[in-house]
Design a protein around this motif. Structure first.
Motif, mmCIF file in Angstrom:
data_model
loop_
_atom_site.group_PDB
_atom_site.id
_atom_site.type_symbol
_atom_site.label_atom_id
_atom_site.label_comp_id
_atom_site.label_asym_id
_atom_site.label_seq_id
_atom_site.Cartn_x
_atom_site.Cartn_y
_atom_site.Cartn_z
ATOM 1 N N THR A 164 -31.106 -33.788 35.682
ATOM 2 C CA THR A 164 -30.579 -34.501 34.643
ATOM 3 C C THR A 164 -31.438 -34.464 33.391
ATOM 4 O O THR A 164 -32.691 -34.892 33.725
ATOM 5 C CB THR A 164 -29.923 -35.802 34.940
ATOM 6 N N ALA A 165 -31.226 -34.024 32.341
ATOM 7 C CA ALA A 165 -32.103 -34.114 31.242
ATOM 8 C C ALA A 165 -31.493 -34.842 30.019
ATOM 9 O O ALA A 165 -30.157 -34.534 29.934
ATOM 10 C CB ALA A 165 -32.626 -32.450 30.725
ATOM 11 N N GLN A 197 -25.312 -25.435 46.199
ATOM 12 C CA GLN A 197 -24.116 -26.173 46.906
ATOM 13 C C GLN A 197 -23.746 -27.330 46.463
ATOM 14 O O GLN A 197 -22.805 -28.057 46.785
ATOM 15 C CB GLN A 197 -24.768 -26.435 48.435
ATOM 16 N N GLY A 198 -24.476 -27.930 45.567
ATOM 17 C CA GLY A 198 -24.118 -29.213 44.715
ATOM 18 C C GLY A 198 -23.794 -29.109 43.420
ATOM 19 O O GLY A 198 -23.344 -27.874 42.888
ATOM 20 N N PRO A 199 -23.420 -30.141 42.575
ATOM 21 C CA PRO A 199 -22.961 -30.241 41.043
ATOM 22 C C PRO A 199 -23.996 -29.423 40.272
ATOM 23 O O PRO A 199 -25.324 -29.327 40.691
ATOM 24 C CB PRO A 199 -22.930 -31.626 40.909
ATOM 25 N N ARG A 200 -23.646 -28.948 39.311
ATOM 26 C CA ARG A 200 -24.532 -28.080 38.344
ATOM 27 C C ARG A 200 -25.351 -29.167 37.645
ATOM 28 O O ARG A 200 -25.187 -30.359 37.522
ATOM 29 C CB ARG A 200 -23.607 -27.433 37.313
ATOM 30 N N PRO A 201 -26.428 -28.653 37.089
ATOM 31 C CA PRO A 201 -27.423 -29.628 36.361
ATOM 32 C C PRO A 201 -26.462 -30.325 35.157
ATOM 33 O O PRO A 201 -25.763 -29.738 34.423
ATOM 34 C CB PRO A 201 -28.444 -28.694 35.876
ATOM 35 N N ARG A 202 -27.318 -31.510 34.785
ATOM 36 C CA ARG A 202 -26.610 -32.211 33.683
ATOM 37 C C ARG A 202 -27.456 -32.339 32.391
ATOM 38 O O ARG A 202 -28.633 -32.663 32.737
ATOM 39 C CB ARG A 202 -26.074 -33.675 34.215
ATOM 40 N N TRP A 203 -26.977 -32.271 31.282
ATOM 41 C CA TRP A 203 -27.610 -32.700 30.093
ATOM 42 C C TRP A 203 -26.862 -33.470 29.316
ATOM 43 O O TRP A 203 -25.707 -33.460 28.970
ATOM 44 C CB TRP A 203 -27.962 -30.856 29.261
ATOM 45 N N VAL A 204 -27.775 -34.469 28.750
ATOM 46 C CA VAL A 204 -27.073 -35.479 28.076
ATOM 47 C C VAL A 204 -27.888 -35.415 26.549
ATOM 48 O O VAL A 204 -29.007 -35.452 26.576
ATOM 49 C CB VAL A 204 -27.156 -36.897 28.507
ATOM 50 N N LEU A 205 -26.806 -35.034 25.353
ATOM 51 C CA LEU A 205 -27.365 -35.129 24.103
ATOM 52 C C LEU A 205 -26.807 -36.245 23.375
ATOM 53 O O LEU A 205 -25.691 -36.647 23.269
ATOM 54 C CB LEU A 205 -26.910 -33.963 23.530
ATOM 55 N N VAL A 206 -27.877 -37.253 22.941
ATOM 56 C CA VAL A 206 -27.329 -38.357 22.368
ATOM 57 C C VAL A 206 -28.103 -38.356 20.671
ATOM 58 O O VAL A 206 -29.236 -37.726 20.449
ATOM 59 C CB VAL A 206 -28.171 -39.493 22.748
ATOM 60 N N ASP A 207 -27.221 -38.997 19.954
ATOM 61 C CA ASP A 207 -27.827 -39.229 18.528
ATOM 62 C C ASP A 207 -26.867 -40.310 17.917
ATOM 63 O O ASP A 207 -25.779 -40.715 18.184
ATOM 64 C CB ASP A 207 -27.391 -37.946 17.536
ATOM 65 N N LEU A 208 -27.594 -41.084 17.069
ATOM 66 C CA LEU A 208 -26.716 -41.989 16.228
ATOM 67 C C LEU A 208 -25.816 -41.755 15.305
ATOM 68 O O LEU A 208 -24.900 -42.443 14.920
ATOM 69 C CB LEU A 208 -27.866 -42.868 15.520
ATOM 70 N N ALA A 209 -25.995 -40.589 14.793
ATOM 71 C CA ALA A 209 -24.920 -39.914 13.643
ATOM 72 C C ALA A 209 -23.622 -39.854 14.423
ATOM 73 O O ALA A 209 -23.442 -40.030 15.663
ATOM 74 C CB ALA A 209 -25.451 -38.432 13.326
ATOM 75 N N ASP A 234 -23.111 -33.421 28.156
ATOM 76 C CA ASP A 234 -22.588 -34.908 27.645
ATOM 77 C C ASP A 234 -22.936 -35.178 26.516
ATOM 78 O O ASP A 234 -24.116 -35.670 26.469
ATOM 79 C CB ASP A 234 -22.796 -35.720 28.984
ATOM 80 N N VAL A 235 -22.243 -35.004 25.350
ATOM 81 C CA VAL A 235 -22.617 -35.182 24.019
ATOM 82 C C VAL A 235 -22.069 -36.499 23.862
ATOM 83 O O VAL A 235 -20.905 -36.817 23.961
ATOM 84 C CB VAL A 235 -22.040 -34.320 23.021
ATOM 85 N N ARG A 236 -23.205 -37.474 23.535
ATOM 86 C CA ARG A 236 -22.733 -38.883 23.051
ATOM 87 C C ARG A 236 -23.201 -39.156 21.456
ATOM 88 O O ARG A 236 -24.708 -39.227 21.435
ATOM 89 C CB ARG A 236 -23.518 -39.656 23.901
ATOM 90 N N THR A 237 -22.488 -39.543 20.584
ATOM 91 C CA THR A 237 -22.929 -39.657 19.117
ATOM 92 C C THR A 237 -22.617 -41.097 18.999
ATOM 93 O O THR A 237 -22.137 -41.989 19.917
ATOM 94 C CB THR A 237 -21.987 -39.006 18.345
ATOM 95 N N GLY A 238 -23.404 -41.698 17.971
ATOM 96 C CA GLY A 238 -23.348 -43.098 17.783
ATOM 97 C C GLY A 238 -23.964 -44.089 18.877
ATOM 98 O O GLY A 238 -23.742 -45.184 19.094
ATOM 99 N N VAL A 239 -24.974 -43.135 19.472
ATOM 100 C CA VAL A 239 -25.803 -43.818 20.646
ATOM 101 C C VAL A 239 -27.190 -43.610 20.498
ATOM 102 O O VAL A 239 -27.658 -42.435 19.893
ATOM 103 C CB VAL A 239 -25.321 -43.318 22.081
ATOM 104 N N SER A 240 -28.074 -44.508 20.681
ATOM 105 C CA SER A 240 -29.634 -44.193 20.659
ATOM 106 C C SER A 240 -30.140 -44.738 22.005
ATOM 107 O O SER A 240 -29.577 -45.209 22.870
ATOM 108 C CB SER A 240 -30.184 -45.072 19.448
ATOM 109 N N ARG A 260 -35.325 -37.440 34.940
ATOM 110 C CA ARG A 260 -37.014 -37.216 35.162
ATOM 111 C C ARG A 260 -37.395 -36.493 33.848
ATOM 112 O O ARG A 260 -38.418 -36.052 33.548
ATOM 113 C CB ARG A 260 -37.482 -36.466 36.229
ATOM 114 N N THR A 261 -36.344 -36.111 33.049
ATOM 115 C CA THR A 261 -36.445 -35.244 31.804
ATOM 116 C C THR A 261 -36.129 -35.945 30.433
ATOM 117 O O THR A 261 -34.748 -36.291 30.511
ATOM 118 C CB THR A 261 -36.118 -33.903 32.041
ATOM 119 N N LEU A 262 -36.882 -36.437 29.611
ATOM 120 C CA LEU A 262 -36.586 -37.026 28.283
ATOM 121 C C LEU A 262 -37.144 -36.124 27.180
ATOM 122 O O LEU A 262 -38.394 -35.991 27.243
ATOM 123 C CB LEU A 262 -37.095 -38.394 28.122
ATOM 124 N N VAL A 263 -36.348 -35.492 26.309
ATOM 125 C CA VAL A 263 -36.766 -34.564 25.267
ATOM 126 C C VAL A 263 -36.572 -35.182 23.949
ATOM 127 O O VAL A 263 -35.337 -35.517 23.665
ATOM 128 C CB VAL A 263 -36.109 -33.105 25.286
#
Length: 444
Positions: A164-165, A197-209, A234-240, A260-263
């Protein structure tokens, strides 16, 4: 000792510095001595850095040799750390820690920008920045390492965290890093028998806008949002971010994302060297007039991200900190320097944005050249064509890498060239002692 030719010293070799040097060399034809002070011997084409992080381009493809493409320039490797406008000298420290000093007739400050930090607990310690080749290479190695470690862990919770990133900031950089990063981790997922064999990698994109790419036309924003969501982001807007730890990220909406990954892609701020000069600033950027000169020292010019250039097309505003403005300001600074040395006519900076392009990887992009918005494969072709034309070198190699990436699997191995300590997000701590870093001698 008196010099036979006027010397123009350019501090920094980003978009503004490179274009300024290039224009000076072409137009003066040896009548002026052009010197660049820069920590590296290359110009970095930043827009293609996400391709490097994702493994689509080799690192050297986005670097352009300064001495190889700027024939006649004198390159001084070092970090500028002081300015004496009374004596017209700039001081620097070379890569081996030896101090030096250069005299100038005209000085151009194009030191660029660094990561913008916010007072959020844990971010400086746990987040990855994204401003140069070391950060891109480190992020690529980190993603590959996390995938390889996830493949052998017996814990489903740990496997999910390692695949997860979280990307903070949905502007140009954050959106492109996410779009390209998904393609890399999906390739790693397909290549690994254990991960497949497992679920695909997950990416979460967050922004206050309230939407991603808020600078673009809403139609392009929606198109990019659709592409990311189709890739599983997983796009999350209005979130910081409220807090970052070694185990994950606490978001402002109360949710905790194990990762384990924060960009960190929340934006940029002027290089700390600007604040050390003691010159007037606005929003952390050097105050200049419309001709890009510092009013109290008209022989000193500033442009690019380090300069607060008044936007004559929008009175009361400053030009944005973008490569498009830096590129054109560098050329104008060169013109005005030549005019000042030969009693020519100064020009004022006035430029309307010609549109922006966001490369989403593969056959996807969002673009509005000349403010005509469109997306999809045509936008991808236009975007890549624009980058090939804009990059001052390595065009054939970049095109070849893109072609090979389209038909061959990613070569997913760790190079281990960049340790974590070399790419710390905290960039405000200077490498030189404060007394040396921030010295500026002012004489009335």
């Amino acid at each position: 000792m008196p010099r036979k030719r006027p010397r123009v010293v350019i501090v920094g070799a980003g978009f503004a510095g490179y274009q300024c040097a290039r224009t000076l060399l072409r137009r003066t034809r040896g009548a002026a001595e052009v010197v660049i002070i820069n920590p590296h011997d290359y110009f970095l084409y930043l827009p293609l850095l996400p391709d490097v992080a994702a493994g689509a381009l080799e690192p050297r493809r986005v670097t352009v040799s300064l001495t190889g493409t700027l024939k006649g320039v004198t390159l001084v490797l070092g970090e500028a750390d002081g300015l004496d406008p009374a004596r017209r000298t700039v001081s620097y420290t070379d890569p081996e820690g030896v101090p030096g000093r250069l005299g100038y007739d005209r000085l151009v400050l194009t030191v660029g920008s660094v990561n913008k930090l916010l007072p959020i607990p844990g971010v400086a310690e746990h987040a990855h920045g994204f401003r140069g080749i070391p950060e891109a290479l480190h992020l690529r190695d980190h993603l590959i390492r996390q995938a390889e470690m996830a493949a052998v862990t017996p814990s489903p919770a740990e496997r999910e965290a390692r695949t997860t990133a979280v990307v903070v900031g949905a502007g140009y950089t954050g959106t492109e890093v996410t779009a390209q990063g998904v393609r890399l981790t999906d390739a790693l997922h397909r290549q690994s028998a254990a991960l497949g064999q497992g679920p695909r990698p997950r990416w979460v994109l967050v922004d206050l806008a309230d939407r991603i790419l808020p600078e673009l036309d809403p139609r392009l924003s929606r198109a990019a949002d659709r592409v990311l969501r189709e890739r599983g982001v997983d796009v999350r807007t209005g979130v910081s971010v409220r807090e970052a730890t070694g185990e994950g990220v606490q978001l402002s909406d109360g949710t905790f994302v194990s990762s384990r990954t924060l960009v960190w892609c929340v934006g940029v701020r002027p290089d700390p060297f600007v604040a050390s000069l003691g010159l007037p600033t606005e929003r952390g950027r050097l105050c200049v007039d419309a001709a890009l000169r510092i009013p109290t020292h008209p022989e000193v010019y500033a442009c690019g991200d380090a300069a607060a250039v008044p936007d004559l097309t929008r009175p009361g505003n400053l030009t944005a900190m973008t490569a498009q403005h830096a590129h054109r300001q560098g050329r104008l600074a060169a013109h005005n320097i030549i005019a000042s040395l030969s009693h020519g006519r100064l020009r004022h900076y006035r430029h309307h944005d010609l549109g922006f392009m966001v490369d989403l990887g593969g056959a996807d992009a969002a673009a509005n050249p000349l403010h005509v918005p469109f997306s999809g494969p045509l936008a991808a072709a236009v975007t890549r064509g624009y980058h090939l034309l804009s990059q001052p070198g390595n065009r054939s190699r970049v095109a070849a890498d893109w072609l090979l990436d389209a038909v061959l699997p990613r070569h997913a191995v760790q190079l281990g060239l960049v340790p974590a300590r070399a790419v710390s997000l905290e960039t405000t701590t200077p490498t030189a002692p404060p007394a040396d870093r921030a010295r500026m001698v002012r004489r009335e």
